[in-house]
Design an enzyme around this catalytic site. Structure first.
Site, PDB file in Angstrom:
ATOM      1  N   GLN A  20       0.797  -1.221   0.000  1.00 59.72           N
ATOM      2  CA  GLN A  20       0.000   0.000   0.000  1.00 59.72           C
ATOM      3  C   GLN A  20       0.837   1.282   0.000  1.00 59.72           C
ATOM      4  OE1 GLN A  20      -2.735  -1.800   3.270  1.00 59.72           O
ATOM      5  NE2 GLN A  20      -3.928  -0.247   2.233  1.00 59.72           N
ATOM      6  N   HIS A 117       1.253  -9.012   4.793  1.00 62.03           N
ATOM      7  CA  HIS A 117       0.111  -8.101   4.673  1.00 62.03           C
ATOM      8  C   HIS A 117      -0.407  -8.209   3.230  1.00 62.03           C
ATOM      9  CE1 HIS A 117      -1.817  -4.389   6.675  1.00 62.03           C
ATOM     10  NE2 HIS A 117      -2.495  -4.594   5.570  1.00 62.03           N
ATOM     11  N   ASN A 161      -1.373 -10.236   8.845  1.00 63.20           N
ATOM     12  CA  ASN A 161      -2.316  -9.152   9.048  1.00 63.20           C
ATOM     13  C   ASN A 161      -3.702  -9.606   8.599  1.00 63.20           C
ATOM     14  OD1 ASN A 161      -3.131  -6.227   9.413  1.00 63.20           O
ATOM     15  ND2 ASN A 161      -3.758  -6.581   7.302  1.00 63.20           N
ATOM     16  N   GLU A 162      -4.659  -9.538   9.504  1.00 64.12           N
ATOM     17  CA  GLU A 162      -6.069  -9.751   9.207  1.00 64.12           C
ATOM     18  C   GLU A 162      -6.354 -10.973   8.330  1.00 64.12           C
ATOM     19  OE1 GLU A 162      -7.937  -6.209   7.703  1.00 64.12           O
ATOM     20  OE2 GLU A 162      -7.702  -5.165   9.596  1.00 64.12           O
ATOM     21  N   GLU A 371      -4.167  -0.953  14.372  1.00 70.97           N
ATOM     22  CA  GLU A 371      -4.714  -0.034  13.361  1.00 70.97           C
ATOM     23  C   GLU A 371      -5.959   0.614  13.929  1.00 70.97           C
ATOM     24  OE1 GLU A 371      -5.627  -1.480   9.374  1.00 70.97           O
ATOM     25  OE2 GLU A 371      -3.808  -2.697   9.385  1.00 70.97           O
ATOM     26  N   SER A 424      -5.345   2.403  -0.948  1.00 65.93           N
ATOM     27  CA  SER A 424      -6.282   1.615  -0.134  1.00 65.93           C
ATOM     28  C   SER A 424      -6.925   0.461  -0.916  1.00 65.93           C
ATOM     29  CB  SER A 424      -7.367   2.525   0.439  1.00 65.93           C
ATOM     30  OG  SER A 424      -6.917   3.150   1.586  1.00 65.93           O
ATOM     31  N   LYS A 431      -9.429   7.163  -1.093  1.00 68.44           N
ATOM     32  CA  LYS A 431      -9.804   7.023   0.318  1.00 68.44           C
ATOM     33  C   LYS A 431      -8.550   7.299   1.141  1.00 68.44           C
ATOM     34  CE  LYS A 431     -12.346   3.922   3.391  1.00 68.44           C
ATOM     35  NZ  LYS A 431     -12.847   2.566   3.610  1.00 68.44           N
TER      36      LYS A 431
HETATM   37  C1  NOJ Z   1      -7.177  -3.010   7.273  1.00 63.97           C
HETATM   38  C2  NOJ Z   1      -5.980  -3.432   6.515  1.00 63.97           C
HETATM   39  O1  NOJ Z   1      -5.013  -4.020   7.309  1.00 63.97           O
HETATM   40  C3  NOJ Z   1      -5.383  -2.362   5.635  1.00 63.97           C
HETATM   41  O2  NOJ Z   1      -4.642  -2.985   4.658  1.00 63.97           O
HETATM   42  C4  NOJ Z   1      -6.494  -1.483   5.112  1.00 63.97           C
HETATM   43  O3  NOJ Z   1      -6.089  -0.628   4.110  1.00 63.97           O
HETATM   44  C5  NOJ Z   1      -7.069  -0.742   6.289  1.00 63.97           C
HETATM   45  N1  NOJ Z   1      -7.597  -1.688   7.248  1.00 63.97           N
HETATM   46  C6  NOJ Z   1      -8.130   0.280   5.983  1.00 63.97           C
HETATM   47  O4  NOJ Z   1      -9.273  -0.317   5.504  1.00 63.97           O
END
Ligand code: NOJ
Length: 464
Positions: A20, A117, A161-162, A371, A424, A431
């Site tokens: 990103q 990520h 990540n997530e 975050e 994003s 955004k």
């Molecule tokens: C979660 C993610 O980790 C990230 O990559 C994303 O851009 C942001 N939140 C914002 O939505």
């Protein structure tokens, strides 16, 4: 390096992700990631240049320091480190991150590093990506290379990540590569990711790597829209779907039993599950959990309609209805009493307090807010960018974090998403989340917003 066991040393920083912000998509021996190939092929807005952080990391880290921050969360791009399926190492990639880490330490910035990520090397996507257990093994190899190359320079490591978002978007909603809509595949990918995570943690400990290791989750606190029993059951289902399948194995060493039972009773094939994998998961609980929080989720029971996901990648410019529904599991809804941002996120600062209290009680694992932030449409042409909405959002959330800390939660840091504007994903560069504006059209010039100065002052005066 700082002593991260010293609970007084609360971290205040910002978070980014390699794809990103770095740009330099084909420089210094980097392999292609699945996002490079996917976005180029479809002619979508991409991160080829993004915030040009690869070339400007010194300026960015210096601005973090000057902005009163003492920590930086970033991710390492796997395709910069491992060149091919054979697992060959790209020394130029290693050198880049050594330089970034050294710069952080020179500036007194504590790095919190994410290994994955979402930028999977394309050579792994070509063999089935996360559907193929070989990708989990490749991840462990990549992790090992990083452990050895950066040992001693990183106190706070995280594997993924997530996991929920990249698997959900890739295999259920289909709005991220590889754009599949297949629950059976989704379940297998989730499993492979958690096995990869646990094996990487196992190796970290076997090799006595310095520091602590955790995982970062898109913690979505689930609230019932009413108190009907079927709504409460739907909340449990949604929590299992969105949160518990990651947080439970990571923090408790096992998948939620009721979730596994429900999946089995619905006829999904779980024959890929192996006892030795479950043993590694059971033995390797994380040292800490990273929680990403943007807003709450309101849930109702799914009374009609099949599984359906309609996403919104254009905020208020989107005229359709957002849908997140799994047949017989749950359906997302909105709370009419809460404010909603121009990009459709409902905001509820108290949610971060409730999340921290709840996760601390459930897992008793040290927590970081890895975050938190607000995505806005912003004009960054004026000399002063007055992002008061971001200041209000961050201020109200940080106050609730401090509230939770004072109420006994072991929460150790806060990372704003993001220290500067970045790309994003499918929402492109429109955004904006940054404390520093980036003029993407004009050489990526950096322009601190009002929130950048506000954050500095608040860290120094209010929260010290
Ligand atoms: C979660 C993610 O980790 C990230 O990559 C994303 O851009 C942001 N939140 C914002 O939505």
């Amino acid at each position: 390096m700082k002593n991260i066991d010293n609970k007084e040393e609360f971290l205040f920083g910002g978070a980014t992700a390699s794809y990103q912000c770095e740009g330099a998509w084909n420089e210094d021996g980097k392999a292609e990631s699945m996002w490079d190939v996917y976005l180029h092929k479809n002619n979508y807005e991409n991160g080829d240049v993004a915030s040009d952080h690869y070339h400007r990391y010194k300026e960015d880290i210096r601005m973090m320091k000057e902005g009163g921050q003492n920590a930086y969360r970033f991710s390492i791009a796997w395709p910069r480190i491992i060149k091919n399926l054979e697992g060959e190492v790209n020394e130029a990639g290693i050198k880049h991150y050594i330089d970034v880490l050294d710069e952080c330490h020179m500036q007194g910035i504590e790095p919190l590093v994410t290994l994955y990520h979402w930028d999977l090397p394309q050579y792994l996507e070509d063999i089935g990506g996360w559907l193929n257990p070989a990708t989990a093994d490749a991840f462990v190899h990549y992790a090992e290379v990083c452990y050895k190359a950066f040992d001693g320079k990183i106190n706070l490591w995280t594997t993924f990540n997530e996991p929920k978002w990249f698997t959900h978007c890739g295999y259920m909603a289909g709005n991220y590569p590889p754009e599949h809509h297949n629950p059976q595949e989704y379940i297998q990918c989730c499993y492979n990711v958690m096995v990869a995570h646990a094996k990487a943690v196992d190796l970290f400990r076997k090799e006595n790597i310095k520091g602590k290791i955790g995982i970062v989750m898109s913690t979505e606190p689930m609230y019932p829209i009413d108190d009907k029993p079927e709504t409460l059951q739907a909340v449990r289902n949604a929590d299992n779907y969105a949160n518990n399948w990651v947080c439970d194995p990571a923090c408790k060493g096992e998948f939620p039993k009721d979730m596994v039972e429900k999946i089995r009773s619905q006829g999904f094939d779980l024959s890929f599950v192996k006892k030795e994998d479950l043993d590694v998961i059971a033995k390797n609980r994380v040292d800490f959990l990273g929680c990403n929080y943007y807003g709450p989720v309101f849930v109702k029971a799914n009374e009609e309609g099949d599984t359906c996901f309609v996403t919104n990648n254009s905020g208020t410019r989107f005229k359709g209805k957002v849908i997140n529904r799994i047949k017989d599991w749950y359906e997302y809804t909105k709370n009419p009493d809460l404010p909603t941002t121009a990009w459709g996120t409902q905001t509820y600062p108290k949610g971060i307090y409730e999340l921290l209290m709840n996760y601390w009680e459930r897992y008793h694992t040290p927590l970081y807010i890895t975050e938190n932030g607000i995505g806005l449409y912003e004009d960054i042409a004026p000399d002063r960018i007055e992002d008061d909405q971001r200041i209000d959002y961050m201020d109200s959330h940080i106050k609730e974090i401090i509230h939770a800390k004072n109420d006994g939660v072991d929460v150790r840091g806060y990372f704003a998403w993001s220290p500067f504007d970045l790309y994003s994903w499918k929402n492109g560069c429109e955004k904006r989340y940054g404390l520093i504006g980036i003029d993407f059209e004009n050489g990526c010039v950096r322009k601190p917003k009002k929130s950048y100065y506000w954050y500095k002052e608040a860290i120094e005066k209010e929260w010290k």
